[in-house]
Scaffold this motif. Structure first.
Motif, PDB file in Angstrom:
ATOM      1  N   ILE A 113      -2.275  -1.161   0.422  1.00 20.85           N
ATOM      2  CA  ILE A 113      -0.955  -0.986  -0.192  1.00 20.85           C
ATOM      3  C   ILE A 113      -0.215  -2.321  -0.256  1.00 20.85           C
ATOM      4  O   ILE A 113       0.388  -2.657  -1.273  1.00 20.85           O
ATOM      5  N   GLY A 124       2.320   4.456  -6.082  1.00 19.15           N
ATOM      6  CA  GLY A 124       1.908   5.190  -4.903  1.00 19.15           C
ATOM      7  C   GLY A 124       0.957   6.344  -5.163  1.00 19.15           C
ATOM      8  O   GLY A 124       0.032   6.585  -4.378  1.00 19.15           O
ATOM      9  N   LYS A 128      -2.697   6.642  -3.475  1.00 20.71           N
ATOM     10  CA  LYS A 128      -3.012   7.762  -2.583  1.00 20.71           C
ATOM     11  C   LYS A 128      -4.346   8.386  -2.969  1.00 20.71           C
ATOM     12  O   LYS A 128      -5.181   8.679  -2.106  1.00 20.71           O
ATOM     13  N   LEU A 145       2.555   4.902   2.882  1.00 21.47           N
ATOM     14  CA  LEU A 145       3.320   4.826   1.630  1.00 21.47           C
ATOM     15  C   LEU A 145       4.819   4.903   1.888  1.00 21.47           C
ATOM     16  O   LEU A 145       5.613   4.310   1.143  1.00 21.47           O
TER      17      LEU A 145
END
Length: 258
Positions: A113, A124, A128, A145
């Motif tokens: 990330i 995001g 994911k 996140l």
């Protein structure tokens, strides 16, 4: 039983027992049990040697894979399974690597990330899905996140997309196109909308009309073959509206064009 020979192979050692039985072991196994030619070992010791040799071999395989780049727990587990490491031994290897800090799914997620925030172009939602595919638990991903702010990367991507699409769509259509692209990259609608608002797009009436006429030049031949009069006007209006042109601009252009 007695070790009658020890022969060095590529990555393993070949032990010969009582002149007939053979067993492959790692160098760590040789050191741990102080194995040497003519050493006598009991059946119990042989069982321990086999067990540790399998564990040591599995760990060495995992460390070899990890030497190239950071991996998730599932990736290492899949790699060991591919090399036919037994489930019991595999779990022992995994726990050992986690205890030594070689495997850390939370750290892996945070690192991916962070790298994306610095130089990537994903939001995001996409990240994911990527992490889920690598076997990381949703709870770990969500926690990572929650610590990330995607506003800057979203703005950066929006500016790049603007350079790509500017001059090809009317202001409203351009905004819709940018938001659509940003959400497809995994940004939330609110993140995408805020980034597009930050671009401060201004409507240029002359440019808008020029775009409409260019679009009419493409759409008119297609629809005029099937429709005429009011129906043709309606079809053209709908086609232009789908491109994001304002109805007032469409009506004005059609009055001049038809």
């Amino acid at each position: 039983m007695k070790i009658t020979a020890i022969e060095k192979k590529k990555r393993l050692y070949l032990l010969e027992l009582d002149g007939s039985d053979k067993l492959y072991v790692t160098e760590d196994t040789i050191v741990r049990f102080m194995l040497s030619k003519d050493k006598v070992i009991t059946p119990e010791e042989l069982s321990e040697i086999k067990d540790f040799a399998q564990f040591s071999y599995g760990k060495n395989l995992a460390l070899y894979q990890l030497s190239f780049k950071q991996r998730t727990t599932r990736e290492v587990r899949d790699y060991l399974a591919k090399h036919e490491i037994e489930e019991k031994t595999m779990e022992r290897v995994i726990k050992n690597l986690q205890a030594d800090g070689w495997l850390d799914d939370a750290k892996f997620a945070a690192s991916l990330i962070e790298q994306n925030l610095l130089s990537g172009d994903k939001g995001g939602y996409v990240l994911k899905q990527k992490l889920l595919q690598k076997g990381i638990a949703a709870s770990i991903i969500d926690e990572a996140l929650a610590e990330a702010d995607f506003s800057e990367v979203c703005q950066r991507v929006a500016e790049k997309l603007l350079r790509k699409y500017e001059g090809k769509f009317p202001t409203k259509g351009l905004k819709d196109k940018l938001i659509q692209n940003l959400t497809s990259k995994g940004f939330s609608y609110s993140e995408a909308n805020q980034a597009v608002q930050g671009l401060e797009l201004e409507k240029d009436q002359e440019s808008e009309l020029d775009l409409i006429y260019r679009e009419l030049d493409k759409q008119y031949p297609k629809y005029s073959r099937k429709y005429e009069g009011y129906e043709l006007k309606q079809r053209l209006t709908q086609a232009l509206a789908r491109k994001g042109f304002d109805f007032s601009d469409i009506a004005s252009a059609l009055r001049e064009y038809l």
